[in-house]
Design a protein around this motif. Structure first.
Motif, PDB file in Angstrom:
ATOM      1  N   PHE A 253       6.407   4.478   8.445  1.00 13.67           N
ATOM      2  CA  PHE A 253       5.310   3.943   8.121  1.00 13.67           C
ATOM      3  C   PHE A 253       4.894   3.941   9.418  1.00 13.67           C
ATOM      4  O   PHE A 253       5.295   4.440  10.429  1.00 13.67           O
ATOM      5  N   VAL A 254       3.498   3.568   9.088  1.00 16.97           N
ATOM      6  CA  VAL A 254       1.960   4.221  10.251  1.00 16.97           C
ATOM      7  C   VAL A 254       1.256   2.130   9.971  1.00 16.97           C
ATOM      8  O   VAL A 254       1.656   2.249   8.852  1.00 16.97           O
ATOM      9  N   VAL A 255       1.441   2.008  10.991  1.00 16.79           N
ATOM     10  CA  VAL A 255       1.121   0.783  11.245  1.00 16.79           C
ATOM     11  C   VAL A 255      -0.693   0.766  12.496  1.00 16.79           C
ATOM     12  O   VAL A 255      -0.128   1.954  12.969  1.00 16.79           O
ATOM     13  N   SER A 256      -1.880   0.009  12.153  1.00 13.21           N
ATOM     14  CA  SER A 256      -2.962   0.896  12.671  1.00 13.21           C
ATOM     15  C   SER A 256      -3.588  -1.408  12.752  1.00 13.21           C
ATOM     16  O   SER A 256      -3.720  -1.364  11.483  1.00 13.21           O
ATOM     17  N   ASN A 257      -4.693  -0.822  13.157  1.00 14.30           N
ATOM     18  CA  ASN A 257      -5.899  -2.270  13.173  1.00 14.30           C
ATOM     19  C   ASN A 257      -6.878  -1.963  12.837  1.00 14.30           C
ATOM     20  O   ASN A 257      -7.897  -2.147  12.854  1.00 14.30           O
ATOM     21  N   HIS A 258      -7.062  -0.331  12.636  1.00 11.28           N
ATOM     22  CA  HIS A 258      -8.614   0.813  12.022  1.00 11.28           C
ATOM     23  C   HIS A 258      -8.967  -0.261  11.389  1.00 11.28           C
ATOM     24  O   HIS A 258      -8.239   0.350  10.534  1.00 11.28           O
ATOM     25  N   PRO A 259     -10.100  -0.628  10.467  1.00 10.98           N
ATOM     26  CA  PRO A 259     -10.326  -0.672   9.967  1.00 10.98           C
ATOM     27  C   PRO A 259     -10.626   0.064   8.817  1.00 10.98           C
ATOM     28  O   PRO A 259     -10.649  -0.462   7.229  1.00 10.98           O
ATOM     29  N   LYS A 260     -11.261   1.266   8.570  1.00 10.91           N
ATOM     30  CA  LYS A 260     -10.793   2.077   7.856  1.00 10.91           C
ATOM     31  C   LYS A 260      -9.431   2.316   7.186  1.00 10.91           C
ATOM     32  O   LYS A 260      -9.443   3.556   6.939  1.00 10.91           O
ATOM     33  N   PHE A 261      -8.124   2.344   7.491  1.00 15.33           N
ATOM     34  CA  PHE A 261      -7.173   3.072   8.255  1.00 15.33           C
ATOM     35  C   PHE A 261      -6.379   2.971   5.863  1.00 15.33           C
ATOM     36  O   PHE A 261      -5.572   3.869   5.884  1.00 15.33           O
ATOM     37  N   GLU A 262      -6.788   2.218   5.241  1.00 14.70           N
ATOM     38  CA  GLU A 262      -6.602   2.356   3.808  1.00 14.70           C
ATOM     39  C   GLU A 262      -6.896   3.330   2.768  1.00 14.70           C
ATOM     40  O   GLU A 262      -6.558   3.794   2.420  1.00 14.70           O
ATOM     41  N   VAL A 263      -8.115   3.979   3.809  1.00 17.92           N
ATOM     42  CA  VAL A 263      -8.808   5.560   3.426  1.00 17.92           C
ATOM     43  C   VAL A 263      -7.635   6.336   2.869  1.00 17.92           C
ATOM     44  O   VAL A 263      -7.163   7.226   2.541  1.00 17.92           O
ATOM     45  N   LEU A 264      -6.294   6.309   3.819  1.00 18.16           N
ATOM     46  CA  LEU A 264      -5.394   7.193   4.197  1.00 18.16           C
ATOM     47  C   LEU A 264      -4.192   7.194   2.699  1.00 18.16           C
ATOM     48  O   LEU A 264      -3.508   8.075   2.447  1.00 18.16           O
TER      49      LEU A 264
END
Lengths: 402, 82
Positions: A253-264
């Motif tokens: 997994f990868v976790v993040s708070n970046h607002p554009k993360f879901e594009v991955l």
């Protein structure tokens, strides 16, 4: 006509020469039965497992097993599909929710293995004209992800804050940069000075990923990893992790708070072009992660075991890769390949399983017997492991420090 | 002082000499893989030393293209003067 296998002849010859000395093959072991996180039958013998990365002993947790069985009954054996097509089930959503809750992040993305999580993140996040700056001792999955992408790859000397600073300073100020760190380096079991390294990365305007594969579950107040213990959560852009160690199953997994993360989810090839995890696996992972959040006693017990094994082996005259027990990995240095294999072989015949590690997986040409502790090891098992190490050294003819 | 290929090559030979375990005669035609048989960790140390000597970055993804000491000298000269 060339046989394409000819290039492997040196490896085939090296292995044959090693086995001709009469040792058991350290890379061809079968667990005939597994009784618990710490015990299995190997070659018909009851064996203590101390090389499994099963840090928190979740593989046989009754709630975890029950969740897996229920999902198998209700959702079937597999998804037969990619996450972006038919392979996202309720369970995949739930495990991502469990991760967001565990890490306190707004996004979580589950891959089919930890290897693929690193492969995907490295290959996708930095493109041509951008830079990945990685520790020289980084895991193979990080190197492979770098090789798959088009960024320029810059290495710094292992755990050297000064070397990282110097290299970042030589890069164009305006170029995108990703600094790749690991909380625990799995070969020697040493931890990274993340407070200093993350500060240096931020000073140069780089984004930061920390791989917590070997730190999840028992570092930091919430068990998030070394980066939590170091107090740098606000400055880490991505955390990569795995379900195949403390969580006790398989997945990444990868976790993040970046607002554009879901594009991955749309652009990351190792996420898109493979089948998703089976429903039983994500159900066991979600249950395990929820329990790990509150596993304070287990954490303490694991640290106690790790310190006990480190000090015990050191007192008997073994050389350990780290001065103190920095993680749940205790790496015992061996003088060379043959001695290492003899010692490993003697240990397996005495009923102790550890990992043998050798170059190129190890740094600086080291041969290691790597122990990874489990929260479920009982104190007397750790005593037995130490005793059997001493016996094995005698059988293998390895001299111990006075 | 400006670095040129003519000043860089002798410096590289000096940095590589300690890694020359087979004791072969080093020249700009010496190959890293087939003549020196350097393993990946030794290469890493060498790259870091060259980077620090010239205060440059020698990206890892460039390395597979550099087969000989002469090609490495060309690449370093290009980066130093780039």
């Amino acid at each position: 006509m060339g046989d394409l296998f000819d290039k492997f002849d040196p490896i085939i010859a090296e292995k044959a020469a090693l086995l001709a000395t009469g040792v058991n093959d350290p890379f061809n072991l079968v667990m005939e039965k597994v009784h618990s996180p710490t015990e299995a039958t190997v070659n018909g013998r009851e064996t203590i497992l101390v090389g499994t990365y099963n840090y928190m002993g979740m593989t046989f947790d009754p709630n975890v097993i029950a969740a897996g069985k229920q999902a198998l009954d209700e959702f079937g054996a597999g998804t037969t599909g990619s996450r972006v097509l038919n392979g996202t089930y309720q369970g995949h959503r739930e495990v991502e929710e469990a991760l967001k809750d565990f890490y306190g992040t707004s996004h979580a993305m589950v891959f089919s293995t930890g290897y693929q999580a690193n492969l995907g993140l490295m290959a996708t996040m930095a493109a041509r004209g951008e830079y990945i700056i990685l520790d020289a001792d980084s895991h193979a999955s990080i190197y492979d992800g770098c090789a798959m992408g088009n960024a320029d790859i810059v290495r710094f000397r292992h755990n050297s804050v000064e070397d990282l600073d110097k290299r970042l300073g030589r890069l164009p100020a305006e170029a995108g940069k990703l600094v790749v760190l690991e909380g625990v380096y799995s070969m020697l079991g040493d931890i990274a000075p993340l407070k200093e390294m993350v500060a240096v990365a931020k000073k140069h305007g780089a984004m930061v990923v920390v791989d917590e594969a070997h730190g999840m579950g028992f570092f930091g107040p919430n068990g998030r990893g070394v980066y939590e213990a170091a107090g740098v959560e606000a400055d880490v852009d991505f955390v990569v992790g795995t379900f195949s160690k403390s969580v006790g199953t398989v997945g990444g997994f990868v976790v993040s708070n970046h607002p554009k993360f879901e594009v991955l989810r749309l652009v990351c090839r190792p996420y898109v072009f493979t089948a998703s995890l089976p429903p039983s696996v994500v159900a066991t992972a979600a249950t395990s992660i929820r329990k790990l959040k509150h596993a304070h006693n287990k954490r303490q017990h694991l640290w106690g075991n790790s310190r006990k094994l480190h000090s015990g082996l050191k007192a008997k005259g073994f050389t350990i890769a780290t001065e103190t027990a920095e993680s749940a990995i205790i790496a015992v240095l061996m003088p060379g390949q043959e001695a290492c294999a003899r010692m490993w072989s003697a240990l397996i015949e005495l009923g102790v399983y550890v990992n043998m590690a050798r170059p190129p997986a190890t740094p600086a040409g080291m041969f290691l017997l790597r122990c990874s502790l489990c929260a479920e090891h009982r104190a007397e098992q750790v005593d037995i492991i130490i005793d059997r190490f001493v016996q094995a050294a005698e059988i293998a003819g390895i001299s111990l420090n006075a | 002082m400006a670095h040129t290929r003519d000043t860089i090559l002798p410096k590289l030979l000096e940095l590589i000499e300690p890694l020359n375990r087979k004791g072969i005669a080093l020249s700009e035609d010496t190959s890293f893989a087939s003549d020196l048989e350097l393993d990946s960790l030794t290469v890493m140390d060498l790259v870091a030393n060259i980077e620090d000597e010239y205060d440059i970055i020698l990206p890892m993804n460039l390395l597979p293209e550099l087969e000989t000491i002469g090609q490495l000298a060309d690449a370093v000269a290009k980066i130093v003067n780039g």
